[in-house]
Design a protein around this motif. Structure first.
Motif, mmCIF file in Angstrom:
data_model
loop_
_atom_site.group_PDB
_atom_site.id
_atom_site.type_symbol
_atom_site.label_atom_id
_atom_site.label_comp_id
_atom_site.label_asym_id
_atom_site.label_seq_id
_atom_site.Cartn_x
_atom_site.Cartn_y
_atom_site.Cartn_z
ATOM 1 N N LEU A 51 -22.524 -33.331 -1.966
ATOM 2 C CA LEU A 51 -22.764 -32.252 -2.918
ATOM 3 C C LEU A 51 -21.834 -31.080 -2.642
ATOM 4 C CD1 LEU A 51 -26.673 -32.080 -3.061
ATOM 5 C CD2 LEU A 51 -25.148 -33.039 -4.793
ATOM 6 N N CYS A 52 -21.445 -30.415 -3.694
ATOM 7 C CA CYS A 52 -20.681 -29.171 -3.578
ATOM 8 C C CYS A 52 -21.267 -28.166 -4.558
ATOM 9 C CB CYS A 52 -19.202 -29.408 -3.884
ATOM 10 S SG CYS A 52 -18.190 -27.911 -3.756
ATOM 11 N N ARG A 53 -21.849 -27.094 -4.029
ATOM 12 C CA ARG A 53 -22.426 -26.044 -4.859
ATOM 13 C C ARG A 53 -21.370 -24.959 -5.072
ATOM 14 N NH1 ARG A 53 -26.084 -28.135 -1.348
ATOM 15 N NH2 ARG A 53 -28.200 -28.611 -2.096
ATOM 16 N N ILE A 54 -20.991 -24.770 -6.325
ATOM 17 C CA ILE A 54 -19.929 -23.806 -6.639
ATOM 18 C C ILE A 54 -20.574 -22.499 -7.101
ATOM 19 C CG2 ILE A 54 -17.910 -23.348 -8.090
ATOM 20 C CD1 ILE A 54 -17.528 -26.355 -8.336
ATOM 21 N N PRO A 55 -20.277 -21.381 -6.428
ATOM 22 C CA PRO A 55 -20.877 -20.097 -6.821
ATOM 23 C C PRO A 55 -20.188 -19.501 -8.038
ATOM 24 C CG PRO A 55 -19.414 -19.767 -4.973
ATOM 25 C CD PRO A 55 -19.419 -21.241 -5.237
ATOM 26 N N GLY A 56 -20.963 -18.710 -8.767
ATOM 27 C CA GLY A 56 -20.404 -17.957 -9.879
ATOM 28 C C GLY A 56 -20.056 -16.544 -9.451
ATOM 29 N N PRO A 57 -19.687 -15.704 -10.394
ATOM 30 C CA PRO A 57 -19.304 -14.324 -10.066
ATOM 31 C C PRO A 57 -20.406 -13.544 -9.343
ATOM 32 C CG PRO A 57 -18.647 -14.881 -12.308
ATOM 33 C CD PRO A 57 -19.502 -16.014 -11.826
ATOM 34 N N SER A 62 -23.442 -21.695 -9.725
ATOM 35 C CA SER A 62 -23.130 -21.795 -11.155
ATOM 36 C C SER A 62 -23.055 -23.248 -11.621
ATOM 37 C CB SER A 62 -21.800 -21.109 -11.462
ATOM 38 O OG SER A 62 -20.730 -21.788 -10.826
ATOM 39 N N ARG A 63 -22.721 -24.160 -10.695
ATOM 40 C CA ARG A 63 -22.690 -25.586 -11.007
ATOM 41 C C ARG A 63 -22.649 -26.366 -9.698
ATOM 42 N NH1 ARG A 63 -16.464 -26.281 -13.238
ATOM 43 N NH2 ARG A 63 -15.695 -24.322 -12.367
ATOM 44 N N VAL A 64 -22.979 -27.653 -9.804
ATOM 45 C CA VAL A 64 -23.027 -28.515 -8.625
ATOM 46 C C VAL A 64 -22.224 -29.774 -8.916
ATOM 47 C CG1 VAL A 64 -24.502 -29.888 -7.102
ATOM 48 C CG2 VAL A 64 -25.294 -27.654 -7.922
ATOM 49 N N LEU A 65 -21.401 -30.154 -7.957
ATOM 50 C CA LEU A 65 -20.671 -31.414 -8.043
ATOM 51 C C LEU A 65 -21.397 -32.456 -7.196
ATOM 52 C CD1 LEU A 65 -16.974 -30.206 -7.581
ATOM 53 C CD2 LEU A 65 -18.343 -30.301 -9.681
ATOM 54 N N LEU A 66 -21.502 -33.653 -7.730
ATOM 55 C CA LEU A 66 -22.113 -34.766 -7.009
ATOM 56 C C LEU A 66 -21.064 -35.842 -6.806
ATOM 57 C CD1 LEU A 66 -24.427 -36.516 -5.863
ATOM 58 C CD2 LEU A 66 -24.874 -37.268 -8.217
ATOM 59 N N GLY A 67 -20.750 -36.123 -5.558
ATOM 60 C CA GLY A 67 -19.804 -37.189 -5.269
ATOM 61 C C GLY A 67 -20.384 -38.561 -5.575
ATOM 62 N N MET A 68 -19.596 -39.377 -6.234
ATOM 63 C CA MET A 68 -20.030 -40.719 -6.611
ATOM 64 C C MET A 68 -19.315 -41.809 -5.810
ATOM 65 S SD MET A 68 -22.285 -40.260 -9.041
ATOM 66 C CE MET A 68 -22.326 -41.690 -10.135
#
Length: 467
Positions: A51-57, A62-68
């Motif tokens: 998982l990668c949690r990307i912060p917003g301003p 603000s969004r989360v990436l899920l590795g597949m």
């Protein structure tokens, strides 16, 4: 426990983007510089489950990436998106990015299934489950119904035999019947003999918990007829052919066939399918006592066929034989489709392992429909043959049938052939030899009881039983 529902679509949701490691560089190239720098700084490589949690301003997520993982390993894992549901904290999410309809449905169903916890004896283990907004284009209500049916199956299998004997299995059937305005009748104890159900009585008579036949019916009488028969051996000691301890430890799951047909019945009734449904469950405990049936006994079934008992641990096929006769003996009310589900043989596990459920049928159209449905709903099944030359293996000489042929070959096939002897040729029939247990945790499938074949059948039924 009840299955989770999809989140309110008006809820503020965090985008969840599945990313294949093969596509990561291309995806990063399309992002703004802050997002790209963040992903690179965290070392995210889109490994499976990463998982990668990307912060917003405002520094909130603000969004989360899920590795597949790599696309070459795609077929190795079902419900891969469900990994995120177990790893994320509380909150509400929505799937982001382009996905096929089948992949979207798999992700959405897997998210619901991943919310399962067996908490009867440790209530604090429930934990929280993040919400998911139903993706556009999926039938949210249908997926919720499937998940609820699966949770029922898992709960029944996971409950120890002390709290899930024939009586408790009967109560589960009555509860389901009341919930959906179905009818449920039960024949218990010595009434089995009076009602000509001798094999069910013989297998269960040694237990202090009376054997019984549960009979549930639902739906319009003029609708296509579906009958489900589920093996309900609530605990199997092996009888006088006592199992070793290593084989007895999981025998609370020997009613997995009954649990699976009840879960499937829930799906059918809650969805209001145009069917006349009947569920037959011979519910027994195969125990050891002075009145237990013995190796060498010859028992007469409801159908009139005689069975030589060469192993009291091959009891499931006996109780199913009487139930299959009940299901088909009335020519005017015979089902358009008869399905038997049972945790029947170790041979099936040796052949196909715990994750792949074998089924038997002589109906090519039914087999094809099940294969297509299974692939679509990620409920793997595999057709096995009613290999008629093996029928001599179940013919002992002093009786019509042998319940446990010697030699050790083709154990799942010979068990299926045994059951088929109690089904008239004119009846469309399928038998599933399921395991009913997930031995290691996997996405959307924790270790423990699990339904097999039910989703595939549920998907195939409208086509198979169309008016």
């Amino acid at each position: 426990m009840s299955a989770p529902l999809f989140a309110d679509p008006d809820t503020r949701a965090i985008p969840l983007r599945p990313v294949w490691s093969d596509d990561l560089e291309a995806w990063l190239a399309d992002q703004d510089e802050p997002a790209r720098d963040w992903v690179e700084a965290t070392g995210f490589r889109a490994k499976a489950g990463e998982l990668c949690r990307i912060p917003g301003p405002d520094l909130t997520v603000s969004r989360v990436l899920l590795g597949m993982g790599r696309r070459t390993t795609r077929r190795r894992t079902r419900f891969a998106v469900a990994r995120a549901a177990r790893a994320l904290s509380e909150g509400t999410y929505r799937l982001d990015g382009e996905m096929t309809v089948n992949d979207t449905e798999e992700a959405a169903l897997g998210w619901l299934l991943s919310g399962y916890r067996f908490t009867r004896y440790r209530p604090g283990d429930g934990g929280s489950h993040p919400g998911l907004i139903a993706p556009r284009g999926v039938d949210a209500s249908r997926l919720e119904t499937i998940a609820e049916g699966e949770f029922l199956t898992r709960d029944l299998i996971n409950t120890p035999a002390q709290d899930m004997g024939p009586d408790e299995l009967e109560h589960a059937a009555h509860d389901l019947a009341r919930r959906h305005q179905a009818t449920c009748t039960v024949t218990t104890g010595d009434d089995l003999l009076n009602s000509d159900l001798p094999l069910i009585h013989a297998v269960g008579r040694a237990s202090t918990r009376a054997p019984r036949l549960i009979d549930l019916t639902w739906g319009a009488e003029d609708a296509p007829k579906l009958t489900l028969v589920g093996k309900g051996v609530c605990f199997d000691t092996g009888g006088l052919n006592l199992k070793p301890a290593s084989s007895m430890g999981l025998m609370k799951k020997d009613m997995g066939g009954a649990a699976t047909v009840l879960g499937l019945a829930y799906m059918v009734m809650a969805s209001g399918l145009d069917l006349r449904l009947r569920v037959l469950i011979p519910a027994v405990e195969n125990a050891v006592a002075g009145n237990a049936f013995r190796p060498g006994d010859v028992l007469t079934s409801r159908s009139g066929k005689t069975v030589e008992i060469n192993n009291t641990d091959a009891e499931g096929r006996l109780v199913l034989a009487d139930a299959l006769t009940v299901a088909t003996e009335d020519e005017d009310a015979r089902p358009d489709l008869l399905v038997c589900m049972a945790t029947l043989t170790g041979a099936a596990r040796v052949a196909l392992g715990p994750d792949l459920a074998p089924f038997y049928t002589d109906d090519d159209a039914l087999a094809m429909a099940l294969a297509h449905a299974a692939a679509r709903v990620r409920d793997p099944v595999w057709r096995m043959p009613f290999h008629r030359p093996y029928e001599t293996m179940i013919e002992p000489g002093i009786a019509d049938l042998d319940n446990a042929p010697s030699g050790g070959f083709a154990g799942s096939v010979t068990a299926a052939l045994f059951l088929d002897r109690f089904v008239p040729d004119a009846v469309r029939f399928a038998h599933f030899d399921i395991y009913g247990w997930n031995p290691t945790a996997a996405p959307a499938r924790p270790k423990g009881g699990v339904g097999q074949g039910a989703r595939a059948l549920f998907e195939a039924l409208p086509k198979v039983l169309a008016r």
